[in-house]
Design an enzyme around this catalytic site. Sequence first.
Site, PDB file in Angstrom:
ATOM      1  CB  SER A   1      -0.941  -0.057   1.200  1.00 37.92           C
ATOM      2  OG  SER A   1      -1.923   0.924   1.095  1.00 37.92           O
TER       3      SER A   1
ATOM      4  CG  HIS B   1      -5.730  -2.263   0.481  1.00 34.51           C
ATOM      5  ND1 HIS B   1      -5.057  -2.041  -0.697  1.00 34.51           N
ATOM      6  CD2 HIS B   1      -5.125  -1.472   1.400  1.00 34.51           C
ATOM      7  CE1 HIS B   1      -4.092  -1.147  -0.491  1.00 34.51           C
ATOM      8  NE2 HIS B   1      -4.111  -0.796   0.779  1.00 34.51           N
TER       9      HIS B   1
END
Length: 408
Positions: free
Chosen positions: A172, A375
């Site tokens: 990320s 995610h």
Amino acid sequence: MKMKADYKFFVMICLGVSSLVGQGIYNEHRDVYLSTEEMIQSYGYPVEIHEIITEDGYILNMYRIPHGKVGSKVNQKPILLMHGVYGQGENYIVNGINNGSLAYLLADNGFDVWLGNSRGTQHGRKHISLNPTSKEFWDFSFHEIGMYDLPAKIDYILESTKKEKLHYVGHSQGGTVFYVMASMRPEYQQKVTLASLLAPGGYEKHFTNSFLLPFTVRHRELTKLADVANIYELPPYTMKLFQMVSTACSTAVFREICVFAYHMVSGGDSGELNEQILPLVFKYLPTVSTKQLLHYAQTIASGHMRPWDYGTKKNMELYGQPVPSDYPVENISVPMAMYYSLGDNLAFAKDIEDICDTMQNCVRKFLMPNEKWTHMDFLASKNLAHELNEPLLEFIQDFENAANLDGF
Ligand SMILES: *[C@@H]1O[C@H](CO)[C@@H](O)[C@H](O)[C@H]1NC(C)=O
Ligand SMILES: *[C@@H]1O[C@H](CO)[C@@H](O)[C@H](O)[C@H]1NC(C)=O
């Protein structure tokens, strides 16, 4: 110290209610009670703690697992693992052994593993002169992490290991900060063999997360509000919010709420969450700077990945132009491998493919086989070992071997 008392009270309520309904602690995870060093040692791995100081005075700890339990213990290849927003080094060890934790898998397969922690995390709340409760301490975003934290870590690791290059893995924001460093301090590209990015954030042109979009549209108002209200750290440290959640997640009554909250934040239920480790995941959630979040909001709202936009007047003073220039990602030539998912609603597949195509040497696009993979599954999926860690390791090893052959 009223807050502290409140926290203890909350823990007692949680445990009390839970025992009353007769289920007690449902999800007690042994590792919650261990420090990070103890946790690593308890699985039989060696651990060291290293302290580094950045050019701008932040004092950051890194955990090092210099080798594994099996395989070679000498001449390991250094690899730096960087976390995302609301993450820290423990992200790569909370899944225990059996290849679930990337750090142990790498250590057992010829790597000298360094767990990075950016400024602001639980291992980065120190500065040579600033107090971590001050506004000045929190005046940073992913820009400073990429410009100062990463280079300091890389220099330190290469110096300690007497190596010329290292491998990099980032999840990320761990991708965003790498783009910042590689484009703005290009000399650091020579120090990296391969950067493997997991659901990297950065290009946000296809961001359609309907929960977060309304906030990004109002980023200017939110920036003013945060400034006036002195909200520079989120959530405020004294709330101990994440420790409360970690406790709650360990109890039977709150389990479902906890799992639900997790799915809300991670963007849906892929059916792969390792629920057992939730208390541990929350234990290692740091607070972050408000500016870090707002910088992403700016990126989404403008469609430009560029340094912080202060508004025309201050931009003219600082950058000599009304808006900052985009980070020159087209200049990035270090080999890069991308791991991403169609089910990720924080780092969108199309954005990751676009940035991969813009850079000069993006060598892999690995789309996760489970289309619902979120995610957070990159850190907490039950199937992390086989779906991500093992293919990732195999690619890094092949790449390393090929690079060595080229050298002769
Ligand atoms: C862990 O990964 C290695 C290398 O990819 C593989 O050979 C091994 O079988 C895996 N072990 C487990 C327990 O899955
Ligand atoms: C990016 O590349 C262009 C063209 O070679 C060059 O003019 C520019 O200075 C580079 N940017 C940075 C930050 O190195």
